[in-house]
Design a protein around this motif. Structure first.
Motif, mmCIF file in Angstrom:
data_model
loop_
_atom_site.group_PDB
_atom_site.id
_atom_site.type_symbol
_atom_site.label_atom_id
_atom_site.label_comp_id
_atom_site.label_asym_id
_atom_site.label_seq_id
_atom_site.Cartn_x
_atom_site.Cartn_y
_atom_site.Cartn_z
ATOM 1 N N ARG A 198 1.663 -2.270 -1.999
ATOM 2 C CA ARG A 198 1.697 -3.539 -1.267
ATOM 3 C C ARG A 198 1.479 -3.329 0.221
ATOM 4 N N ALA A 199 1.807 -2.129 0.705
ATOM 5 C CA ALA A 199 1.598 -1.809 2.119
ATOM 6 C C ALA A 199 0.185 -1.304 2.395
ATOM 7 N N GLY A 200 -0.681 -1.288 1.376
ATOM 8 C CA GLY A 200 -2.073 -0.923 1.575
ATOM 9 C C GLY A 200 -2.423 0.514 1.286
ATOM 10 N N VAL A 201 -1.531 1.250 0.649
ATOM 11 C CA VAL A 201 -1.779 2.661 0.326
ATOM 12 C C VAL A 201 -2.176 2.774 -1.138
ATOM 13 N N ARG A 202 -3.218 3.505 -1.429
ATOM 14 C CA ARG A 202 -3.600 3.769 -2.816
ATOM 15 C C ARG A 202 -2.740 4.917 -3.345
ATOM 16 N N VAL A 203 -2.053 4.671 -4.453
ATOM 17 C CA VAL A 203 -1.217 5.690 -5.091
ATOM 18 C C VAL A 203 -1.955 6.160 -6.337
ATOM 19 N N LEU A 204 -2.335 7.422 -6.341
ATOM 20 C CA LEU A 204 -3.138 7.976 -7.424
ATOM 21 C C LEU A 204 -2.238 8.573 -8.500
ATOM 22 N N GLY A 205 -2.432 8.163 -9.744
ATOM 23 C CA GLY A 205 -1.664 8.726 -10.847
ATOM 24 C C GLY A 205 -0.224 8.246 -10.851
ATOM 25 N N GLU A 206 0.588 8.919 -11.651
ATOM 26 C CA GLU A 206 1.995 8.596 -11.799
ATOM 27 C C GLU A 206 2.850 9.520 -10.937
ATOM 28 N N PRO A 207 4.009 9.045 -10.482
ATOM 29 C CA PRO A 207 4.900 9.927 -9.716
ATOM 30 C C PRO A 207 5.327 11.142 -10.546
ATOM 31 N N LYS A 208 5.381 12.307 -9.895
ATOM 32 C CA LYS A 208 5.769 13.556 -10.553
ATOM 33 C C LYS A 208 7.152 13.987 -10.077
#
Length: 497
Positions: free
Chosen positions: A287-297
């Motif tokens: 929502r803050a404009g950052v692309r998060v790639l994949g799932e959290p590890k």
């Protein structure tokens, strides 16, 4: 319909409809086979269904529209200050006479312990019916709180951080959400017009600060990990009922979660609080404009990681006042783990409980016979003498270190605040406002530990414990203890000079 209270003229008990409805719901579920465990959660069935109450200062509540109030001024004293050196002696026979009617009540069962003592020293009045120790339930939180205030900085909060691994300056940033054991970390910030006490740190604010820091580096994408390795050992006390975690009575205890490990609905607990917190943080990053790639590890941040952003939770002083006021089990267990880290270098149930007793002994609290297996009092294997709880309250009141008094300022006020809001509706009315106490409730267990001021001005500490209460007598036993405590507020118990 409510049971008739035989101690008060047979009239139906008033002011407890909510408690009865919840108790009835629990009994219906148990009868239908839905609830497979005996309900052991401490300090009120309603709190376990709806979560801890939010406490707000009256000064923060806006008056109704159109109502103009005069400014608040400090009133002149209504009486001369009490000289506790002159009023610190108790007439032991008067104290016994005040306590006996409540403690003789059959609803308390065959095992009842009580102790009352002047705040600043002197031999206690001890009443025992049965063995010397009892299950303390949530009065155990007083031990955890005093130890924490003694070994941790009371004016410092626990920090949740985002750190970055070194890597390619043009590729996705590799960042890690690191839990610092903030028990009140929230999934969202306070909305306009909303009041929360204590104030919370939240992952949305942390995500916005992280996004701003990444933008300054020219980074628009990240790969996210989460680190909850500050604490070690099992996520539940080995002496808790096996059903506590699967049935959502309490959250798995860890160094990273949001909303106390509760889901958005507020009912029950999530199975993996750390992963849920990471998912909430990832959503806030997007929502803050950052692309998060994949799932959290799930992995450690590593010693080579550099700071990106952080948020700091309530101070320890505020946490103690909160957990004592509303009897927050999860917050207390996190604080216990911090005590273990500070004293033994290990954040675990075993290190925390061992460290609490070690710290209390160093403060001069009598710990003979004490056995504790958690910080919150959910364990039925815990045992305490009332003298231990008296010692905790006395140290909090009299130790030269002012920070220890936060334990007392968090105590609920009879018939007014926290877990005592809906209590003390029977017994001597003088007890309302003159008694402050931590409650303790498990199946078959009811207890109170706190302070009272007698009518002739003697400040006292008191402990009332009963741990063989029949389930059908739960509410009546609670009333009996309330009446015994209220009788201290109504007592003229000072000894003659």
């Amino acid at each position: 319909m409510p049971r008739r209270d035989r101690r008060h003229g047979g009239a139906p008990e008033q002011g407890r409809a909510t408690t009865w409805l919840v108790l009835l719901l629990v009994l219906v579920l148990a009868a239908g086979g839905v609830a497979t465990y005996r309900f052991q959660a401490a300090d009120g069935l309603l709190d376990e269904w709806l979560g801890p109450r939010e406490a707000a200062s009256p000064a923060e509540v806006d008056p109704p529209e159109g109502l103009e109030l005069a400014p608040v001024v400090s009133p002149a004293p209504v009486a001369d200050p009490i000289d506790t050196a002159d009023t610190g002696r108790l007439d032991l026979r008067a104290v016994r006479r005040a306590l006996e009617p409540g403690l003789r009540d059959d609803d308390l069962g065959p095992h009842v312990l009580a102790a009352v003592a002047p705040l600043r020293g002197g031999a206690p009045v001890v009443v025992r019916r049965g063995s010397a120790t009892a299950i303390p339930a949530s009065t155990t939180k007083l031990l955890t709180s005093l130890a924490a205030l003694a070994v941790l900085d009371p004016d410092t909060g626990f920090v949740t951080r985002v750190v970055q691994k070194p890597g390619n300056g043009t590729g996705p940033a590799r960042i890690t959400l690191v839990g610092g054991g903030d028990p009140l970390l929230a999934s969202r910030p306070v909305e306009e017009g909303e009041t929360r006490w204590p104030p919370r740190a939240d992952v949305v604010t942390l995500a916005r600060e992280t996004a701003a820091a990444l933008a300054a580096e020219g980074r628009a994408a990240v790969r996210l990990s989460y680190d909850d390795f500050l604490f070690t050992g099992p996520s539940a006390s080995t002496r808790w009922e096996p059903s506590y975690l699967p049935d959502g009575v309490v959250a798995p205890i860890g160094a990273l979660w949001v909303d106390g490990g509760r889901p958005q609905t507020g009912f029950g607990r999530v199975a993996d609080p750390a992963r849920t917190a990471a998912d909430e943080f990832a959503a806030a990053l997007r929502r803050a404009g950052v692309r998060v790639l994949g799932e959290p590890k799930h992995r450690r941040a590593g010693t080579d990681a550099t700071p990106v952003a952080s948020v700091t939770g309530p101070t320890l002083r505020e946490l103690v006042e909160h957990l004592v006021l509303v009897s927050d089990n999860e917050t207390t267990e996190v604080v216990l783990h911090h005590v273990g880290l500070a004293v033994a270098g290990t954040g675990s149930f075993e290190a925390g409980t061992r460290s609490v007793l070690q710290v209390l002994e160093g403060l001069g609290v009598p710990t003979a016979g004490a056995r504790i297996f958690d910080g919150s009092g959910l364990s039925r294997a815990n045992r305490l003498r009332p003298e231990t709880l008296l010692g905790v309250l006395r140290v909090a009141a009299t130790d030269p270190r002012e920070e220890l008094s936060s334990l007392l300022s968090g105590l609920p006020v009879a018939a007014f605040s926290g877990s005592l809001t809906d209590r003390f509706d029977t017994g001597a009315p003088e007890g309302r406002g003159r008694v402050r106490a931590k409650t303790g409730t498990l199946t078959n267990v009811s207890s109170l530990a706190g302070t009272a001021t007698t009518l002739d001005g003697v400040p006292v500490v008191f402990v009332l414990m009963a741990d063989k209460v029949a389930v059908d007598d739960t509410l009546d036993a609670r009333d009996a203890l309330d009446e015994a405590a209220a009788a201290l507020g109504a007592c003229r118990c000072a000894s003659s000079p």
